[in-house]
Design a protein around this motif. Structure first.
Motif, PDB file in Angstrom:
ATOM      1  N   TYR A  41     -11.938   0.703  16.013  1.00 63.59           N
ATOM      2  CA  TYR A  41     -11.047   0.621  14.850  1.00 63.59           C
ATOM      3  C   TYR A  41     -10.690  -0.842  14.577  1.00 63.59           C
ATOM      4  O   TYR A  41     -10.794  -1.700  15.455  1.00 63.59           O
ATOM      5  N   LYS A  56      -3.285  13.079   9.144  1.00 68.01           N
ATOM      6  CA  LYS A  56      -4.387  13.810   8.511  1.00 68.01           C
ATOM      7  C   LYS A  56      -4.056  15.269   8.256  1.00 68.01           C
ATOM      8  O   LYS A  56      -4.754  15.938   7.511  1.00 68.01           O
ATOM      9  N   ASP A  90       0.864  -1.192   0.000  1.00 65.44           N
ATOM     10  CA  ASP A  90       0.000   0.000   0.000  1.00 65.44           C
ATOM     11  C   ASP A  90       0.893   1.232   0.000  1.00 65.44           C
ATOM     12  O   ASP A  90       1.495   1.578   1.020  1.00 65.44           O
ATOM     13  N   ARG A 135     -12.141   1.936   6.167  1.00 65.31           N
ATOM     14  CA  ARG A 135     -11.304   2.865   5.411  1.00 65.31           C
ATOM     15  C   ARG A 135      -9.951   2.999   6.093  1.00 65.31           C
ATOM     16  O   ARG A 135      -9.886   3.226   7.303  1.00 65.31           O
ATOM     17  N   PRO A 136      -8.844   2.860   5.330  1.00 70.93           N
ATOM     18  CA  PRO A 136      -7.509   2.908   5.942  1.00 70.93           C
ATOM     19  C   PRO A 136      -7.169   4.300   6.466  1.00 70.93           C
ATOM     20  O   PRO A 136      -7.459   5.310   5.822  1.00 70.93           O
ATOM     21  N   LEU A 189      -7.738   0.679  10.297  1.00 74.73           N
ATOM     22  CA  LEU A 189      -8.897   1.079   9.510  1.00 74.73           C
ATOM     23  C   LEU A 189      -9.994   1.597  10.434  1.00 74.73           C
ATOM     24  O   LEU A 189     -10.102   1.153  11.588  1.00 74.73           O
ATOM     25  N   ASP A 190     -10.800   2.519   9.946  1.00 73.28           N
ATOM     26  CA  ASP A 190     -11.901   3.007  10.761  1.00 73.28           C
ATOM     27  C   ASP A 190     -13.041   1.995  10.757  1.00 73.28           C
ATOM     28  O   ASP A 190     -12.936   0.911  10.165  1.00 73.28           O
ATOM     29  N   LYS A 222     -15.663   1.785   9.180  1.00 71.93           N
ATOM     30  CA  LYS A 222     -16.216   1.478   7.866  1.00 71.93           C
ATOM     31  C   LYS A 222     -15.195   0.806   6.948  1.00 71.93           C
ATOM     32  O   LYS A 222     -15.443   0.631   5.754  1.00 71.93           O
ATOM     33  N   THR A 269      -1.457   4.866   1.780  1.00 68.19           N
ATOM     34  CA  THR A 269      -1.817   5.084   3.185  1.00 68.19           C
ATOM     35  C   THR A 269      -0.583   5.502   3.982  1.00 68.19           C
ATOM     36  O   THR A 269       0.474   4.872   3.874  1.00 68.19           O
TER      37      THR A 269
END
Length: 320
Positions: free
Chosen positions: A99, A319, A67, A151-152, A146-147, A149, A70
């Motif tokens: 998580y 982020k 990956d 998502r990484p 990952l969250d 949902k 990420t």
């Protein structure tokens, strides 16, 4: 934009210390580690899972980060510095918060059956309250966070501490695989472990600081988090309200590790007036191992305030 200090609230449990760490989870399980299991002999390098070729020359070690988008958080610390327990305690906390933390099964070659087993048993190890045996030493590990949902958010990377800093040979070059990390397009955060009064003498701490000062040029734009480990070992490290004395800890590390923060001085002519350094400083404790009456070691995780503050700092870097 980074800040020098960033405290997360919460209550502390001063009786919990992480000065004693689990046999199976400590660093890379090198033979000179006081926590290494004596009945289980390790390879010559002390790093489980390596091929004979990789044992002879660390430059032959193969890893693969598939990956390339990420962000990666690199746990940087010497052997037995607490990288593995940081990963385990953070994993415990993140799973409690909803998580997902999942090992990457292809990070190491298929011939590394030890790594495959670590991936398979990762959740079990993170949630085991007893000390693991010598076969559960975690040498390499790449996990993805990952969250809820799926998502990484980031990837957490652990590698043997002596490849980052070897006190017996502090100026040795990084192995090829570490330099490969620096060629990836991923956003990177260096989670640099420090500890008050760490090492055999001031020269060891200064050599570690010099290692950080001289990280490769590719690191210049990377984010950094300094985690001050085992803070609950020192009574004087706390304020009257029971919270870690972050400023005192920061000044102590600054004095004990000569020049450790030099490369992170903020040189922006405007923001340097109120933000002196380009990193976050986080007090941390992973927990402790206590001996029971029948001689079994039981793991007592640290208060949630520690992984909570660390995760907040990580989110800020990946982020931001």
């Amino acid at each position: 934009m980074a800040t020098e200090f960033d405290m997360t609230g919460g209550q502390i449990a001063p009786e919990v210390t992480d000065n004693q760490q689990p046999t199976g989870f400590i660093g890379n399980g090198g033979s000179d580690s006081p926590f290494s299991p004596k009945p289980n002999p390790q390879p010559q390098t002390g790093i489980m899972g390596l091929s004979e070729e990789e044992e002879r020359d660390p430059n032959n070690i193969l890893v693969e980060i598939s990956d390339t988008s990420t962000p990666i958080v690199i746990l940087f610390g010497a052997k037995t510095s607490g990288k593995t327990m940081t990963l385990i305690r953070l994993t415990q906390y993140l799973q409690q918060q909803g998580y997902q933390v999942t090992p990457d099964p292809i990070f190491r070659p298929a011939r590394d059956t030890h790594y495959k087993r670590m991936c398979r048993d990762f959740q079990k190890m993170c949630n085991n309250k007893y000390a693991a045996d010598g076969n559960d030493v975690m040498s390499f590990m790449l996990v993805k966070v990952l969250d809820g949902k799926g998502r990484p958010i980031c990837q957490l990377l652990e590698a043997p501490g002596e490849h980052y800093f070897d006190s017996d040979n502090p100026k040795q070059p990084f192995p090829t695989y570490i330099n490969q990390f620096l060629q990836l397009p991923n956003k990177r955060t260096w989670l640099i472990i420090v500890e008050k009064d760490w090492g055999d003498d001031p020269q060891t701490r200064n050599a570690y600081a010099h290692r950080i000062q001289n990280l490769p040029p590719q690191v210049r734009r990377d984010k950094a988090i300094f985690t001050c480990h085992k803070v609950d070992k020192q009574v004087e490290s706390f304020l009257p309200n029971g919270m870690p004395n972050k400023k005192a800890l920061f000044e102590n590390i600054k004095q004990q590790y000569k020049g450790i923060f030099t490369r992170y001085v903020n040189k922006n002519p405007i923001t340097r007036l109120f933000i002196k350094y380009r990193f976050q400083f986080i007090p941390f404790s992973a927990g402790s191992f206590s001996d029971t009456t029948n001689g079994v070691q039981v793991y007592v995780p640290s208060n949630d305030m520690y992984p909570r503050a660390l995760w907040k700092a990580i989110l800020k870097t990946v982020k931001g």
